[in-house]
Design an enzyme around this catalytic site. Structure first.
Site, PDB file in Angstrom:
ATOM      1  N   ASP A 413       0.929  -0.960  -0.139  1.00  0.00           N
ATOM      2  CA  ASP A 413       0.160  -0.043  -0.059  1.00  0.00           C
ATOM      3  C   ASP A 413       0.780   1.176   0.203  1.00  0.00           C
ATOM      4  OD1 ASP A 413      -2.518   1.834   1.041  1.00  0.00           O
ATOM      5  OD2 ASP A 413      -1.115   1.629   2.921  1.00  0.00           O
ATOM      6  N   ASP A 615      -1.539  -0.368   5.861  1.00  0.00           N
ATOM      7  CA  ASP A 615      -1.883  -0.128   7.218  1.00  0.00           C
ATOM      8  C   ASP A 615      -3.296   0.499   7.488  1.00  0.00           C
ATOM      9  OD1 ASP A 615      -1.635   2.344   5.732  1.00  0.00           O
ATOM     10  OD2 ASP A 615      -1.257   3.474   7.322  1.00  0.00           O
ATOM     11  N   ASP A 619      -7.216  -1.001   3.392  1.00  0.00           N
ATOM     12  CA  ASP A 619      -6.436  -2.334   3.264  1.00  0.00           C
ATOM     13  C   ASP A 619      -7.217  -3.779   3.679  1.00  0.00           C
ATOM     14  OD1 ASP A 619      -4.641  -0.608   1.851  1.00  0.00           O
ATOM     15  OD2 ASP A 619      -3.554   0.101   3.868  1.00  0.00           O
TER      16      ASP A 619
HETATM   17  N1  LIG Z   1      -9.908  11.985   5.364  1.00  0.00           N
HETATM   18  C1  LIG Z   1      -9.811  12.291   4.164  1.00  0.00           C
HETATM   19  N2  LIG Z   1      -9.531  13.592   3.869  1.00  0.00           N
HETATM   20  C2  LIG Z   1      -9.098  13.957   2.595  1.00  0.00           C
HETATM   21  N3  LIG Z   1      -9.005  13.270   1.699  1.00  0.00           N
HETATM   22  C3  LIG Z   1      -9.285  12.100   1.781  1.00  0.00           C
HETATM   23  C4  LIG Z   1      -9.525  11.340   3.245  1.00  0.00           C
HETATM   24  N4  LIG Z   1      -9.760  10.175   3.021  1.00  0.00           N
HETATM   25  C5  LIG Z   1      -9.344   9.720   1.750  1.00  0.00           C
HETATM   26  N5  LIG Z   1      -9.274  10.875   1.145  1.00  0.00           N
HETATM   27  C6  LIG Z   1      -8.827  10.752  -0.395  1.00  0.00           C
HETATM   28  O1  LIG Z   1      -9.213   9.669  -0.881  1.00  0.00           O
HETATM   29  C7  LIG Z   1      -7.984   9.076  -1.599  1.00  0.00           C
HETATM   30  C8  LIG Z   1      -8.146   7.702  -1.425  1.00  0.00           C
HETATM   31  O2  LIG Z   1      -8.022   7.224   0.039  1.00  0.00           O
HETATM   32  P1  LIG Z   1      -7.620   5.874   0.300  1.00  0.00           P
HETATM   33  O3  LIG Z   1      -7.553   5.829   1.991  1.00  0.00           O
HETATM   34  O4  LIG Z   1      -8.341   4.683  -0.322  1.00  0.00           O
HETATM   35  O5  LIG Z   1      -6.171   5.498   0.014  1.00  0.00           O
HETATM   36  P2  LIG Z   1      -4.857   6.283   0.574  1.00  0.00           P
HETATM   37  O6  LIG Z   1      -4.660   5.738   2.057  1.00  0.00           O
HETATM   38  O7  LIG Z   1      -4.686   7.416   0.411  1.00  0.00           O
HETATM   39  O8  LIG Z   1      -3.672   5.367  -0.136  1.00  0.00           O
HETATM   40  P3  LIG Z   1      -3.193   3.990  -0.074  1.00  0.00           P
HETATM   41  O9  LIG Z   1      -4.067   3.240  -0.500  1.00  0.00           O
HETATM   42  O10 LIG Z   1      -1.887   4.088  -0.721  1.00  0.00           O
HETATM   43  O11 LIG Z   1      -3.192   3.905   1.453  1.00  0.00           O
HETATM   44  C9  LIG Z   1      -6.914   9.630  -0.838  1.00  0.00           C
HETATM   45  O12 LIG Z   1      -5.693   9.736  -1.665  1.00  0.00           O
HETATM   46  C10 LIG Z   1      -7.582  11.075  -0.559  1.00  0.00           C
HETATM   47  O13 LIG Z   1      -7.118  11.786  -1.760  1.00  0.00           O
HETATM   48 MG   LIG Z   2      -3.158   3.585   3.405  1.00  0.00          MG
END
Ligand SMILES: Nc1ncnc2c1ncn2[C@@H]1O[C@H](COP(=O)(O)OP(=O)(O)OP(=O)(O)O)[C@@H](O)[C@H]1O
Ligand SMILES: [Mg+2]
Ligand SMILES: [Zn+2]
Length: 838
Positions: A413, A615, A619
């Site tokens: 991730d 994490d 995921d």
């Molecule tokens: N609390 C939040 N505030 C602002 N944007 C958010 C928030 N949660 C998610 N996003 C947006 O949604 C996208 C996807 O979130 P997601 O949690 O699926 O992936 P990530 O954790 O950013 O990436 P990865 O999968 O690599 O961990 C993020 O990249 C962000 O742009």
């Molecule tokens: Mg993540």
């Protein structure tokens, strides 16, 4: 019970409720016993059968490799000494392990062994004085009592164990008037058992070091009263002075200090703590006073869970072990029949040499003992699990350990795994004239303080740095939109925060995104939509973890390919890849949680056994799908930790290749154990058939391989942290210095250089152990990314097709999730592709 009270006679009802009350009143305590008589898995059932019926015993678990029995009991109903007495009644040589002691260190051979050895030695002078040969018989008798006791205990539950087989051999030798052989068998067997126990000391020591980390008492901060940790409620404030262990998980409310979290993370460097930092039970407060508000009961602290996992892992049998067990069930009776046949049939059909056949039958019986084979897996698994726990990797069972060694591909991730998950806000702009900056920051920080996403923390911090305090209690409704962002209602406004998918979903008219947000490299761009209007944009950046590139390269050198799965934008994914020097083989971006699952199963089908390291909450499903799901960090999402098969307590990503290596070593060790224990038996039988049946050689082969299996497995204990070369130690130092600096920098920028200088030497002057300049590989990267330019579409904010980023080769089209590959001919809009209805 109260509802049905009338249907019972009054007396019975009161009895029943008395009983219920009594069990509620009971104080359960765990006692750890060293039980030397536990040598094979065969004794596990015996121990359970002996202890379970005792009143006041709630649970019994037996850890064979370290010869530990863990009894959960009510000391007022059944005392420790009573338990010991019951076990010793069956010849199991039990004793209570003192708190914090490391088990069976420096144990002398039992008087039985000494007497047996002395008599046998004396009997060897029978060529001087023939009657001395009777001393050999005496030797056999002197050494036998523990065997007889345990043999009886086994026989009484109709089990055939090693003690019985050995006794048959002894009796057989005596029947053949070969007293020396009888004495030698007893001596070899008892001595080998003793040596095995000694060898197990290291394993027990490791296990109790894991278990005795939590101090039994704690000091209440307000009153100074010393209380049992078990009696501390959630929310109590306890005082932890310098040099003391933190007794319960919690949050610092007062004071500042540095804490060594080695017991949990396997990494020994001081971690600064100040109010609001989380601390964990079992970690060492190095220099300062802190007051900690507890966040869990002692029995639910992370270290207690860890302890429970290692215990449970011992009981959840792994694949190989199950195979052996099921074989052993048929194998032992089969050989007993065969032995009887060999002894009886030839003389019946008139063979001349009856004694030889009888000896051959005895050799066969002794060789039939599968104990080395049965030990091959659990001891190795136990040692490997212990080593894993010491390096901060919590593996939930032997099965997982074996799968770890088979891994062919790793899916990472991005946010929080490859990168630190510590975002900084680079740009924050108001769009249009609908809201003011302070208003916007107040809304966003209030809503984001309900989210656990790493971006949320950065946004809340940013608002606070502009002197705006979030008020999460003012948020009326809150929802997480997986893979997109979040939604919340505050002051009657409906507010969305998230990526361009949220923008596509929530904004009604197309507001132009400010010019300066276009063409930004390596950042994640976020949008704020209020009642359908775009009112704010921001950009966030995050750095790769130290060691990430190295870890991926190390995996590659082991023949393991790495892919990146991220919910973040394609630009952010490519940026991470650049920082990693192009180490990743594939990048997949803008994924929904279900896309991650699909991609993991596709990689599984294409490459082979796959590990997923992640994490976040998004995921969790993919972690469960992978052959081995590894969740990162103690502070990672609880969902990820629940569904994963292993948890990496530290954030050191280099532990990933280390874990795979440990899994491979464990598999190899198990294979060697199994082959050698079978080979030894085959050799003895071949010798018996080709030359003559030598009973003591059969015994030696049996107990010898048992010992060998244990010793070979012990080699796994040295794996991991202990075997690092100097260069590796150096890199680790550099890594921890850098980690530490970043942690400090987050607190106060100038403290960072000062404090690092104090303990480890100034980072700018180089590593204190080799004086080479410290550099992290990611900062001197070669850019080596091929982006499929043809697929790039127009880039205005409302219609932003995802770039299909490929680094090596193209991924099978069926594998690419529809939402992440938006093949554009120009007329494609992300809204059409991804605008899902909730
Ligand atoms: N609390 C939040 N505030 C602002 N944007 C958010 C928030 N949660 C998610 N996003 C947006 O949604 C996208 C996807 O979130 P997601 O949690 O699926 O992936 P990530 O954790 O950013 O990436 P990865 O999968 O690599 O961990 C993020 O990249 C962000 O742009
Ligand atoms: Mg993540
Ligand atoms: Zn054996």
């Amino acid at each position: 019970m109260t509802g049905s009270g009338e249907s019972y006679p009054a007396l019975e009802a009161s009895l029943l409720s008395d009983e219920a009350a009594a069990s509620a009143r009971r104080k359960w305590e765990k006692t750890y016993l060293d039980v030397l008589g536990v040598c094979c898995s065969a004794e596990v059932a015996l121990v359970e059968r002996l202890l379970a019926p005792l009143d006041g015993v709630r649970a019994v678990s037996v850890v064979v490799p370290s010869r530990t029995v863990v009894v959960e009991h009510d000391p007022s109903a059944v005392s420790q000494s009573r338990i010991v007495k019951v076990l010793n009644g069956a010849g199991l040589e039990a004793s209570v392990r003192a708190y914090g002691s490391s088990g069976v260190i420096g144990r002398w051979p039992s008087p039985y062994i000494v007497a047996c050895g002395a008599l046998l030695l004396a009997s060897s002078f029978r060529w001087l004085l023939p009657p001395l040969q009777w001393l050999a018989l005496g030797a056999a008798c002197a050494g036998a009592p523990p065997m007889v006791l345990r043999g009886f205990a086994a026989a009484s539950r109709l089990a055939l164990d090693i003690n019985i087989l050995m006794l048959i051999a002894v009796v057989g030798a005596v029947a053949l008037k070969d007293y020396t052989e009888a004495g030698v068998i007893v001596f070899l067997f008892t001595t080998a058992e003793w040596l095995e126990t000694l060898a197990c000391t290291k394993a027990s020591a490791g296990m109790s070091s894991l278990m005795s980390m939590i101090p039994p008492k704690a000091v209440l901060a307000e009153t100074g009263e010393v209380v049992n940790v078990r009696d501390i409620d959630v929310g109590a404030v306890i005082a932890v002075r310098a040099g003391e262990m933190v007794p319960v998980d919690g949050v610092v409310v007062d004071g500042q200090s540095e804490v060594d979290e080695r017991s949990l993370t396997g990494e020994s460097y001081p971690v600064p703590k100040q109010p609001l930092s989380e601390v964990w039970a079992g970690t060492l407060n190095l220099d300062g006073y802190i007051a900690v508000r507890t966040s869990a009961l002692a029995e639910n602290s992370t270290v207690a869970k860890m302890e429970r996992l290692v215990e449970e892992a011992q009981q959840s049998k792994s694949k190989t072990q199950r195979l052996i067990d099921s074989c052993a069930k048929y194998y032992t009776p089969a050989v007993v029949f065969l032995g009887a046949g060999v002894a009886l049939l030839p003389p019946l059909v008139g063979a001349r040499d009856a004694e030889r056949w009888f000896r051959l039958a005895l050799v066969l019986l002794v060789s039939a003992c599968p104990c080395a084979l049965v030990l091959s897996t659990p001891v190795a698994t136990f040692c490997a699990l212990l080593t894993a726990a010491r390096m901060g990797l919590l593996v939930k069972g032997g099965d997982v350990l074996e799968s770890l060694g088979e891994i062919k591909a790793v899916a990472f991730d991005k946010t929080g795994t490859i990168t630190r998950g510590e975002f900084t806000v680079d740009i924050f702009d108001v769009v249009g004239h609908k809201v003011q900056m302070s208003q916007l920051l107040y809304w966003i920080s209030s809503i984001e303080s309900k989210s656990s996403h790493p971006m949320a923390a950065a946004l809340v911090e940013y608002a606070q740095s502009k002197s705006i305090e979030p008020k999460p209690e003012c948020v009326a409704e809150f929802r997480i939109l997986p893979g997109e962002g979040i939604y919340g209602e505050i002051d009657g406004k409906r507010i969305y925060v998230g990526n361009k998918r949220v923008l596509a979903r929530a904004s009604s008219c197309q507001t132009a995104v400010p010019e300066r947000m276009n063409g930004l490299k390596g950042v994640s761009i976020g949008y704020v939509i209020c009642d359908g209007d775009l009112v704010g944009v921001f950009s966030l950046s995050d750095d790769c973890r130290t060691g990430a590139a190295e870890a991926i390269r190390e995996l590659a050198s082991m023949g393991i390919s790495s892919v990146l799965l991220t919910g973040d934008s394609a630009e952010a994914a490519v940026h991470a890849q650049e920082r990693l020097g192009g180490a990743l083989e594939e990048l997949h971006s803008e994924l929904f949680p279900e896309d991650k699952v699909r991609l993991v199963s596709a990689v599984k089908a294409r490459v082979g056994p796959t590990m997923m390291v992640g994490d976040g909450m998004n995921d969790a499903p993919a972690l469960a799908m992978a052959d081995v799901g590894v969740s990162m960090g103690i502070s990672g999402s609880a969902a990820a930790m629940e569904t994963s098969h292993a948890t990496l307590m530290s954030s050191d990503i280099l532990r990933v290749p280390e874990a795979v290596r440990l899994g491979r070593r464990a598999r190899r060790t198990i294979a060697v154990n199994m082959v050698s224990s079978v080979a030894a038996k085959v050799a003895v039988l071949a010798l018996a058939l080709a030359w003559r049946p030598v009973l003591w050689a059969a015994v030696l082969a049996d107990v010898g391989t048992c010992l060998l299996v244990v010793l070979n497995s012990m080699l796994l204990l040295g794996e991991g942290g202990g075997r690092r070369g100097k260069e590796e130690a150096c890199r680790a130092t550099a890594r921890s210095l850098e980690m530490r600096r970043s942690q400090l920098a987050a607190v106060s920028p100038d403290a960072a250089t000062k404090s690092v200088g104090k303990t480890g030497g100034d980072a700018s002057k180089g590593c204190h152990c080799c004086h080479k300049p410290i550099k992290s590989p990611e900062h001197s990267v070669v850019i080596n990314v091929r982006v499929d330019e043809q697929r790039e579409g127009p880039t205005d904010a409302t219609c932003t097709p995802a770039k299909n980023v490929e680094v090596t080769g193209l991924v099978d089209a069926s594998v690419m999730p529809a939402s992440s590959s938006c093949v554009s001919g120009g007329g494609c809009c992300s809204r059409e592709k991804t605008g899902r209805n909730m």
